[in-house]
Design a protein around this motif. Structure first.
Motif, PDB file in Angstrom:
ATOM      1  N   LYS A  12       0.264  -5.717   0.904  1.00  0.00           N
ATOM      2  CA  LYS A  12      -1.413  -6.047   0.440  1.00  0.00           C
ATOM      3  C   LYS A  12      -1.836  -7.319   1.018  1.00  0.00           C
ATOM      4  O   LYS A  12      -3.184  -7.547   0.860  1.00  0.00           O
ATOM      5  N   TRP A  47       0.745  -1.321   0.119  1.00  0.00           N
ATOM      6  CA  TRP A  47       0.113   0.108  -0.053  1.00  0.00           C
ATOM      7  C   TRP A  47       0.858   1.273  -0.144  1.00  0.00           C
ATOM      8  O   TRP A  47       2.034   1.331  -0.009  1.00  0.00           O
ATOM      9  N   LYS A  73      -7.026  -2.210   7.451  1.00  0.00           N
ATOM     10  CA  LYS A  73      -7.097  -2.538   5.912  1.00  0.00           C
ATOM     11  C   LYS A  73      -7.468  -3.970   5.667  1.00  0.00           C
ATOM     12  O   LYS A  73      -8.189  -4.201   4.670  1.00  0.00           O
TER      13      LYS A  73
END
Length: 170
Positions: free
Chosen positions: A77, A71, A104
């Motif tokens: 990610k 990210w 996230k």
């Protein structure tokens, strides 16, 4: 009844020796050899490994050493869903998940290892990843080491692999 009998080819002594086939192959080989000997300027040779090939990594179908994408805040990610490890036919991807607190995702990989000696570079891990966290577009053509342990790459190595600079953006 309409059955047609076809005589089998290659039954003569000359055909069984394969001499015509061998001579035909030698004729083709000698033709290429003499053509290349007459005009050496068309031959391209690189001094591998000192000089790396440039045409392979720019091919959009090229699959090389893996990398984990990040990210903008430099966090991975990967959500540790194990889809890449499940899709891998060589079973060379090992993931150990932990809880994630940055909002996230629910989890992330605490350990993410790939054994490059067992990997068959099929690209199934890239296709299986639902969040585009793993890619094989680094442009690294050769990976060398002096022991087997050096070929088991971890999350830190995979996160530091950069995409090849001459590849176009997706």
């Amino acid at each position: 009844m309409g059955i047609k009998i076809i005589k089998r080819q290659g039954q003569t002594f000359k055909d069984k020796l394969f001499i015509p086939a061998i001579m035909g192959g030698m004729k083709t080989t000698l033709g290429h050899f003499t053509k290349n000997l007459k005009d050496v300027s068309n031959l391209t040779t690189i001094q591998y490994p000192e000089e790396q090939p440039t045409d392979v990594a720019t091919n959009p179908r090229y699959r090389g050493v893996h990398r984990l994408t990040k990210w903008e805040d430099e966090s991975e990610k990967c959500v540790a869903c194990y889809m890449c490890a499940t899709a891998c036919p060589a079973e060379c991807i090992f993931i150990d998940a932990e809880e994630r607190f940055d909002g996230k995702a629910e989890k992330r990989p605490k350990e993410f290892k790939i054994d490059l000696l067992e990997c068959v570079y099929c690209g199934y891990c890239v296709e299986a990843c639902p969040c585009d966290a793993i890619r094989m577009d680094t442009g690294i053509l050769s990976f060398t080491g002096s022991s087997r342990e050096e070929f088991v790459v971890d999350k830190k190595y995979l996160m530091n692999n950069e995409r090849a600079k001459d590849l176009s953006n997706d």
